[in-house]
Design a protein around this motif. Structure first.
Motif, mmCIF file in Angstrom:
data_model
loop_
_atom_site.group_PDB
_atom_site.id
_atom_site.type_symbol
_atom_site.label_atom_id
_atom_site.label_comp_id
_atom_site.label_asym_id
_atom_site.label_seq_id
_atom_site.Cartn_x
_atom_site.Cartn_y
_atom_site.Cartn_z
ATOM 1 N N THR A 70 0.836 -1.207 0.000
ATOM 2 C CA THR A 70 0.000 0.000 0.000
ATOM 3 C C THR A 70 0.870 1.256 0.000
ATOM 4 O O THR A 70 1.879 1.330 0.707
ATOM 5 N N THR A 71 0.463 2.257 -0.775
ATOM 6 C CA THR A 71 1.197 3.526 -0.818
ATOM 7 C C THR A 71 0.673 4.486 0.245
ATOM 8 O O THR A 71 -0.410 4.289 0.812
ATOM 9 N N THR A 72 1.435 5.531 0.478
ATOM 10 C CA THR A 72 0.996 6.571 1.406
ATOM 11 C C THR A 72 -0.338 7.159 0.957
ATOM 12 O O THR A 72 -1.263 7.323 1.763
ATOM 13 N N ALA A 73 -0.450 7.474 -0.317
ATOM 14 C CA ALA A 73 -1.684 8.076 -0.837
ATOM 15 C C ALA A 73 -2.884 7.159 -0.628
ATOM 16 O O ALA A 73 -3.976 7.615 -0.246
ATOM 17 N N VAL A 76 -3.692 7.116 3.187
ATOM 18 C CA VAL A 76 -4.292 8.392 3.589
ATOM 19 C C VAL A 76 -5.747 8.467 3.113
ATOM 20 O O VAL A 76 -6.638 8.883 3.876
ATOM 21 N N ALA A 77 -6.005 8.046 1.893
ATOM 22 C CA ALA A 77 -7.368 8.081 1.367
ATOM 23 C C ALA A 77 -8.303 7.195 2.183
ATOM 24 O O ALA A 77 -9.444 7.577 2.491
ATOM 25 N N ARG A 78 -7.823 6.013 2.567
ATOM 26 C CA ARG A 78 -8.669 5.098 3.356
ATOM 27 C C ARG A 78 -8.935 5.669 4.736
ATOM 28 O O ARG A 78 -10.066 5.572 5.245
ATOM 29 N N ILE A 79 -7.936 6.267 5.344
ATOM 30 C CA ILE A 79 -8.133 6.841 6.674
ATOM 31 C C ILE A 79 -9.082 8.036 6.612
ATOM 32 O O ILE A 79 -9.926 8.221 7.505
ATOM 33 N N ASP A 84 -14.420 10.501 7.730
ATOM 34 C CA ASP A 84 -15.681 11.076 7.263
ATOM 35 C C ASP A 84 -16.886 10.183 7.541
ATOM 36 O O ASP A 84 -18.032 10.612 7.325
ATOM 37 N N ASP A 85 -16.658 8.962 7.975
ATOM 38 C CA ASP A 85 -17.738 7.997 8.204
ATOM 39 C C ASP A 85 -18.395 8.279 9.562
ATOM 40 O O ASP A 85 -17.774 8.100 10.612
ATOM 41 N N PRO A 86 -19.646 8.709 9.585
ATOM 42 C CA PRO A 86 -20.295 9.053 10.862
ATOM 43 C C PRO A 86 -20.496 7.870 11.799
ATOM 44 O O PRO A 86 -20.725 8.062 12.997
ATOM 45 N N SER A 87 -20.405 6.656 11.284
ATOM 46 C CA SER A 87 -20.591 5.490 12.157
ATOM 47 C C SER A 87 -19.328 5.130 12.935
ATOM 48 O O SER A 87 -19.385 4.316 13.859
ATOM 49 N N VAL A 88 -18.192 5.722 12.578
ATOM 50 C CA VAL A 88 -16.919 5.424 13.235
ATOM 51 C C VAL A 88 -16.643 6.461 14.322
ATOM 52 O O VAL A 88 -16.704 7.671 14.071
ATOM 53 N N ASP A 89 -16.334 5.977 15.518
ATOM 54 C CA ASP A 89 -16.055 6.880 16.638
ATOM 55 C C ASP A 89 -14.559 7.112 16.849
ATOM 56 O O ASP A 89 -14.136 8.207 17.226
ATOM 57 N N GLU A 108 -1.830 12.095 10.275
ATOM 58 C CA GLU A 108 -2.507 13.375 10.145
ATOM 59 C C GLU A 108 -3.810 13.285 9.368
ATOM 60 O O GLU A 108 -4.616 14.221 9.389
ATOM 61 N N ALA A 109 -4.052 12.165 8.698
ATOM 62 C CA ALA A 109 -5.332 11.965 8.005
ATOM 63 C C ALA A 109 -6.454 11.608 8.972
ATOM 64 O O ALA A 109 -7.631 11.619 8.592
#
Length: 274
Positions: A70-73, A76-79, A84-89, A108-109
């Motif tokens: 997996t790349t940094t990009a 970062v996109a997955r994180i 942004d997922d409201p179900s994740v606390d 930082e993501a």
């Protein structure tokens, strides 16, 4: 006289009991997303342990596993998706990540309000200024363990060996906030044995087995061993235990406290979002 054991397993069990009650009062299952990149066996074990603890306190552990290439990009996109997922606390990126990844960029993501492991710059700054952010989980666990045994900190000389941004540095800042006088040591410290010998409270946070010899320890000092490599801590345990007043075992000392603080902060993040 042998040192008294600082029993992280026993103290963490009490914290997790409180977390269980907190989760029950919340009325829903908080969600902790754990992100694992690659196939490191130790990391897989840690993630599995955290998932088990989540289940015991009534939380949901959502595992995201990414390939070692997996790349940094991509990471970062997955994180950011999880942020942004409201179900994740809460979000935990399992450390370490493969060498090709910029770990700081990945940290930082994580949205600060979901940074329950206390790894972002925002969390570090809020902790340093005592503004209510999430503490780095291992330093937070160290402080909770010291408090559980009612170990006085004000006016004491604390020596932190290690300067990691998620362990050594925040541990020193948390001790400073409690009115300890803090000295940081590291790989380029001149005469490390002399600096260690000055410590009323020693925090070893390097990850080099038996780096700190038992005969360096000041008699009556409190020894917190946050190192872990090959099932061994940073401190020469048996010899140090003959000189210290309190000491953490490895394993069974700081490690269980880290998980307890992580879950307590996840419950807090869910409560703040409610």
């Amino acid at each position: 006289m042998a040192a008294e054991i600082l029993d992280g397993r026993a103290v963490s069990a009490k914290i997790l009991d409180l977390v269980t009650k907190d989760v029950a009062d919340l009325g829903r299952k908080p969600v902790l997303a754990t992100v694992l990149v690659g196939d490191d066996p130790a990391s897989r074990t840690y993630v599995r342990m955290k998932a088990g603890r989540c289940a015991k306190v009534g939380m949901e552990s959502r595992r995201i596993e990414l390939p070692g290439q997996t790349t940094t990009a991509e990471l970062v996109a997955r994180i950011r998706e999880l942020s942004d997922d409201p179900s994740v606390d809460g979000i935990l990126l399992q450390h370490p990540v493969p060498h090709q990844i910029d770990e700081r960029a990945a940290f930082e993501a994580i949205a600060p309000e979901k940074d329950v492991d206390g790894v972002t710059r925002t969390s570090f700054a809020m902790m340093a200024f005592d503004e209510g952010g999430f503490a780095s989980a291992t330093p937070g666990g160290i402080m909770a363990l010291l408090d559980a045994y009612e170990i006085p900190l004000s006016g004491k000389h604390a020596v932190v060996v290690g300067r990691s941004p998620i362990l050594g540095k925040p541990a020193g800042l948390l001790l400073l906030a409690r009115d300890a006088t803090v000295t940081y040591c590291h790989s380029r410290t001149t005469d490390l044995p002399a600096r260690v010998a000055e410590a009323d409270i020693l925090v070893a946070a390097v990850g080099r087995p038996a780096l700190i010899r038992g005969n360096w320890i000041k008699r009556g000092a409190v020894v917190i061993d946050a190192g872990y490599a090959d099932n061994t801590g940073d401190v020469e345990y048996e010899a140090a235990a003959e000189r210290a007043s309190f000491i953490t075992p490895v394993p069974g000392g700081v490690g269980p406290m880290t998980i307890a603080v992580l879950l307590a902060q996840t419950a807090r993040a869910a409560r703040q979002k409610k």
